[in-house]
Design a protein around this motif. Sequence first.
Motif, short mmCIF file in Angstrom:
data_model
loop_
_atom_site.label_atom_id
_atom_site.label_comp_id
_atom_site.label_asym_id
_atom_site.label_seq_id
_atom_site.Cartn_x
_atom_site.Cartn_y
_atom_site.Cartn_z
N UNK A 1 -0.97 -19.84 5.45
CA UNK A 1 -0.93 -19.46 4.03
C UNK A 1 -1.50 -18.07 3.80
N UNK A 2 -2.64 -17.78 4.44
CA UNK A 2 -3.25 -16.45 4.26
C UNK A 2 -2.32 -15.39 4.86
N UNK A 3 -1.74 -15.69 6.02
CA UNK A 3 -0.83 -14.72 6.65
C UNK A 3 0.37 -14.44 5.73
N UNK A 4 0.93 -15.51 5.17
CA UNK A 4 2.09 -15.38 4.28
C UNK A 4 1.70 -14.56 3.03
N UNK A 5 0.51 -14.84 2.49
CA UNK A 5 0.02 -14.11 1.32
C UNK A 5 -0.07 -12.61 1.64
N UNK A 6 -0.67 -12.28 2.80
CA UNK A 6 -0.90 -10.87 3.11
C UNK A 6 0.41 -10.13 3.44
N UNK A 7 1.32 -10.84 4.12
CA UNK A 7 2.63 -10.22 4.39
C UNK A 7 3.34 -9.96 3.05
N UNK A 8 3.30 -10.96 2.17
CA UNK A 8 3.92 -10.81 0.85
C UNK A 8 3.30 -9.66 0.07
N UNK A 9 1.99 -9.56 0.15
CA UNK A 9 1.29 -8.49 -0.57
C UNK A 9 1.74 -7.13 -0.05
N UNK A 10 1.83 -7.00 1.28
CA UNK A 10 2.23 -5.71 1.88
C UNK A 10 3.67 -5.36 1.46
N UNK A 11 4.56 -6.35 1.47
CA UNK A 11 5.95 -6.09 1.06
C UNK A 11 6.00 -5.65 -0.41
N UNK A 12 5.26 -6.37 -1.25
CA UNK A 12 5.23 -6.07 -2.68
C UNK A 12 4.71 -4.66 -2.94
N UNK A 13 3.59 -4.32 -2.28
CA UNK A 13 2.98 -3.00 -2.47
C UNK A 13 3.91 -1.89 -2.01
N UNK A 14 4.48 -2.09 -0.84
CA UNK A 14 5.34 -1.06 -0.26
C UNK A 14 6.54 -0.82 -1.16
N UNK A 15 7.14 -1.91 -1.63
CA UNK A 15 8.33 -1.78 -2.48
C UNK A 15 7.97 -1.15 -3.82
N UNK A 16 6.88 -1.60 -4.45
CA UNK A 16 6.48 -1.01 -5.74
C UNK A 16 6.20 0.48 -5.57
N UNK A 17 5.55 0.85 -4.47
CA UNK A 17 5.22 2.26 -4.23
C UNK A 17 6.50 3.08 -4.07
N UNK A 18 7.46 2.53 -3.35
CA UNK A 18 8.73 3.25 -3.19
C UNK A 18 9.42 3.45 -4.54
N UNK A 19 9.38 2.41 -5.38
CA UNK A 19 10.01 2.53 -6.71
C UNK A 19 9.31 3.61 -7.54
N UNK A 20 7.98 3.62 -7.49
CA UNK A 20 7.24 4.60 -8.30
C UNK A 20 7.56 6.03 -7.85
N UNK A 21 7.81 6.19 -6.55
CA UNK A 21 8.07 7.54 -6.03
C UNK A 21 9.48 8.03 -6.35
N UNK A 22 10.31 7.17 -6.91
CA UNK A 22 11.66 7.61 -7.28
C UNK A 22 11.64 8.53 -8.49
N UNK A 23 10.52 8.51 -9.23
CA UNK A 23 10.46 9.31 -10.45
C UNK A 23 9.44 10.44 -10.34
N UNK A 24 9.77 11.56 -10.98
CA UNK A 24 8.79 12.62 -11.19
C UNK A 24 8.04 12.30 -12.49
N UNK A 25 6.83 12.85 -12.68
CA UNK A 25 6.11 12.59 -13.93
C UNK A 25 6.97 12.94 -15.15
N UNK A 26 6.99 12.04 -16.12
CA UNK A 26 7.76 12.28 -17.35
C UNK A 26 9.20 11.82 -17.25
N UNK A 27 9.67 11.52 -16.05
CA UNK A 27 11.05 11.08 -15.83
C UNK A 27 11.14 9.59 -16.17
#
Length: 274
Positions: A169-195
Amino acid sequence: MVTDNPITRFDLASAESMPDSTMTELQYHSYLVLAMFVLAALTFVSLLRVTAPYGRHLRPGWGPSIPARLGWVVMESPAVFVFAGIYWLGVNAQGMVPLLLLGLWQFHYINRTFIFPFRLRESGKRMPVMIVAMALAFNCINAYINARWISELGDYALSWITSLPFAAGVACFLVGWAINQHADTMLMRLRQPGDLGYRIPHGGLFRWVSCPNYLGEMLQWLGWAIATWSLAGASFAVFTIANLWPRALAHHRWYRREFAGYPASRRAVIPYLV
Ligand code: NDP
């Protein structure tokens, strides 16, 4: 070994044989957990028909709104504060397993409440008060269900730490967290400030699915359900899937509608399948 398998401590049957004024907290808690499963089913069906109006699906007709960043902080706060307050009232609050579970929960929710909203490139984006209010209410109830379970109603011996469900369960939680963080970070980097515009994300798990952040989030709470081995945890995992699965389908449809060149082999949320 746990002395009393936590998942068996779900107690609706005996509630019916008790005098009505003597419903115990475990029975009351069990009814709430049951209500969560029902709410998840209703949410799933509703969201397949009506996409929640925030982010790219924001549209008029949903009442007053507030800045999205403020909305995130307000609606997620109970998951930090209500959870912590209820946790510390429990008789098992000093136990090693409950403390580790508390750490996992807060590791996620401190980020979601106080860090994630300030990383968003969403200048000017708003969120309907109705969405904030519904999520706030959900987070209060969910915090009670899960915090009360791990620090009071559940029963975790120290040896639960070395059990397969806890480790998996802990392993699944941490893998999920890493996937979520990585994907959210990639989405945020698609935009420049104000875009405020949208682009096709490429790379990482976006090669296979439109919403790897939702896939990660679902894995996280599946991991939580396994590590806590409880219906309390399972109810939250099921609710998260009921909430994010239809939203992933809606995002996927939206991408395909908006971008003519959207990768045809990409699925919505489960690689190769959905
Ligand atoms: P989205 O993927 O819709 O958006 C995340 C952020 O990235 C937003 O700021 C969004 O902007 C931006 N973004 C998304 N796609 C693009 C794109 N193609 N181009 C440019 N910018 C983009 O996620 P949500 O806002 O729905 O959720 C945010 C986080 O919260 C996720 O990690 C999710 O897993 C979690 N969450 C968890 C829930 C649960 O039930 N446990 C429920 C809901 C969310 P914009 O807002 O302008 O669209």
